[in-house]
Write a protein that holds these residues in place. Structure first.
Motif, PDB file in Angstrom:
ATOM      1  N   GLU A   1       1.310  -1.371  -0.416  1.00  0.00           N
ATOM      2  CA  GLU A   1      -0.406  -0.217   0.000  1.00  0.00           C
ATOM      3  C   GLU A   1       0.959   1.086  -0.066  1.00  0.00           C
ATOM      4  O   GLU A   1       0.462   1.865  -0.850  1.00  0.00           O
ATOM      5  CB  GLU A   1      -0.871  -0.012   0.986  1.00  0.00           C
ATOM      6  CG  GLU A   1      -1.777   1.557   1.078  1.00  0.00           C
ATOM      7  CD  GLU A   1      -2.196   1.409   2.385  1.00  0.00           C
ATOM      8  OE1 GLU A   1      -3.575   1.699   2.445  1.00  0.00           O
ATOM      9  OE2 GLU A   1      -3.323  -0.236   2.801  1.00  0.00           O
ATOM     10  N   GLU A   2       1.802   1.247   0.560  1.00  0.00           N
ATOM     11  CA  GLU A   2       2.623   2.835   0.832  1.00  0.00           C
ATOM     12  C   GLU A   2       3.805   2.738  -0.326  1.00  0.00           C
ATOM     13  O   GLU A   2       4.301   3.440  -1.135  1.00  0.00           O
ATOM     14  CB  GLU A   2       3.740   2.156   2.379  1.00  0.00           C
ATOM     15  CG  GLU A   2       3.423   1.835   3.526  1.00  0.00           C
ATOM     16  CD  GLU A   2       3.886   2.811   4.660  1.00  0.00           C
ATOM     17  OE1 GLU A   2       5.327   2.355   3.852  1.00  0.00           O
ATOM     18  OE2 GLU A   2       3.463   2.461   6.022  1.00  0.00           O
ATOM     19  N   LEU A   3       3.659   1.879  -1.275  1.00  0.00           N
ATOM     20  CA  LEU A   3       4.444   1.864  -2.912  1.00  0.00           C
ATOM     21  C   LEU A   3       3.528   2.498  -3.402  1.00  0.00           C
ATOM     22  O   LEU A   3       4.065   3.454  -4.138  1.00  0.00           O
ATOM     23  CB  LEU A   3       4.498  -0.032  -3.244  1.00  0.00           C
ATOM     24  CG  LEU A   3       5.575   0.397  -4.329  1.00  0.00           C
ATOM     25  CD1 LEU A   3       6.479   0.897  -4.061  1.00  0.00           C
ATOM     26  CD2 LEU A   3       5.785  -1.127  -4.385  1.00  0.00           C
ATOM     27  N   VAL A   4       2.373   2.167  -3.487  1.00  0.00           N
ATOM     28  CA  VAL A   4       1.612   2.569  -4.422  1.00  0.00           C
ATOM     29  C   VAL A   4       1.113   3.743  -3.927  1.00  0.00           C
ATOM     30  O   VAL A   4       1.309   5.497  -4.210  1.00  0.00           O
ATOM     31  CB  VAL A   4      -0.132   1.983  -4.657  1.00  0.00           C
ATOM     32  CG1 VAL A   4      -1.236   2.459  -5.079  1.00  0.00           C
ATOM     33  CG2 VAL A   4       0.882   0.837  -5.162  1.00  0.00           C
ATOM     34  N   GLN A   5       1.360   4.571  -1.977  1.00  0.00           N
ATOM     35  CA  GLN A   5       0.096   5.509  -1.775  1.00  0.00           C
ATOM     36  C   GLN A   5       1.447   5.839  -0.309  1.00  0.00           C
ATOM     37  O   GLN A   5       0.746   5.437   0.544  1.00  0.00           O
ATOM     38  CB  GLN A   5      -0.894   5.731  -2.245  1.00  0.00           C
ATOM     39  CG  GLN A   5      -1.511   6.858  -0.592  1.00  0.00           C
ATOM     40  CD  GLN A   5      -0.834   8.495  -1.912  1.00  0.00           C
ATOM     41  OE1 GLN A   5      -1.513   8.371  -2.996  1.00  0.00           O
ATOM     42  NE2 GLN A   5      -0.447   9.360  -1.366  1.00  0.00           N
ATOM     43  N   PRO A   6       2.560   7.010  -0.948  1.00  0.00           N
ATOM     44  CA  PRO A   6       3.354   7.247   0.020  1.00  0.00           C
ATOM     45  C   PRO A   6       2.106   7.979   1.976  1.00  0.00           C
ATOM     46  O   PRO A   6       1.803   8.781   1.588  1.00  0.00           O
ATOM     47  CB  PRO A   6       4.388   8.180  -0.093  1.00  0.00           C
ATOM     48  CG  PRO A   6       4.426   7.738  -1.611  1.00  0.00           C
ATOM     49  CD  PRO A   6       3.360   7.634  -1.991  1.00  0.00           C
TER      50      PRO A   6
END
Length: 208
Positions: free
Chosen positions: A147-152
């Motif tokens: 998830e963090e890879l797509v949306q920091p």
């Protein structure tokens, strides 16, 4: 036109000398024959200038009818469009650079966390000791990293409701008392019909 008055003597308006004078019906001034001739020459020169101005205006009219891009008001709209696009491009590029700089740092952080998880998986695989709780924790960690890879989590995009591009409007004033007509307005890229009064028309392009 100049009217010759025989035996009429007086002061010439131009040279201020006592001479036989002639009256100009246009300016109501009186001139001697010499200055009257010069006065007429000046009027003729002004007339020629008017003719030249008329010819130039007609040529401009013909050019604008043949190519609407030469119409000065359309050129103003084109200039507004170019300036607005340039502002958008400049703002977009600035935002891209900020995102690229932050994303590179973010990738490093994701790789660090993923490396830690990888070592944890290797250790668990070697020991072969894990239960449902361990599996759920690892699944949660992987889902969080994906998830963090797509949306920091520490950066987001916001759109300001206050436009940084000036709104442009076209105001057309009707000289005749025609009945009210519906004039289309451009709103968000779509046509919208707005009722107007009998003497004025508005064509409006909304702010971006």
């Amino acid at each position: 036109m100049a009217t010759i008055t025989p035996n009429d003597r007086g002061k010439c308006f131009a040279c201020n000398k006592e001479k036989l004078i002639y009256s100009c019906e246009g300016c109501s001034k009186k001139f001697c024959l010499k200055d009257l001739t010069e006065h007429r020459q000046q009027l003729s020169k002004q007339f020629e200038e008017i003719e030249n101005d008329r010819n130039e205006l007609h040529q401009t009219l013909v050019e604008q009818k043949q190519d609407l891009k030469k119409f000065s008001l359309i050129q103003q709209v084109d200039k507004w469009e170019e300036d607005s696009i340039q502002k958008i491009k400049q703002t977009a590029e600035e935002c891209r650079q900020i995102l690229i700089e932050h994303k590179n740092k973010h990738f490093i952080e994701i790789e660090k966390k993923l490396s830690q998880l990888t070592e944890q998986l290797k250790e668990i695989r070697q020991e072969n000791e894990f239960n449902e709780i361990d599996l759920e924790q690892m699944k949660t960690t992987l889902a969080t990293l994906a998830e963090e890879l797509v949306q920091p989590p520490d950066i987001k995009i916001e759109q300001d409701s206050t436009s940084f591009i000036n709104k442009i409007s076209i105001f057309v004033s009707s000289a005749s008392g025609d009945q009210a007509k519906d004039t289309p307005n451009i709103v968000g890229g779509r046509m919208q019909v707005t009722n107007i009064d009998s003497t004025q028309k508005w064509i409006t392009k909304n702010e971006w």
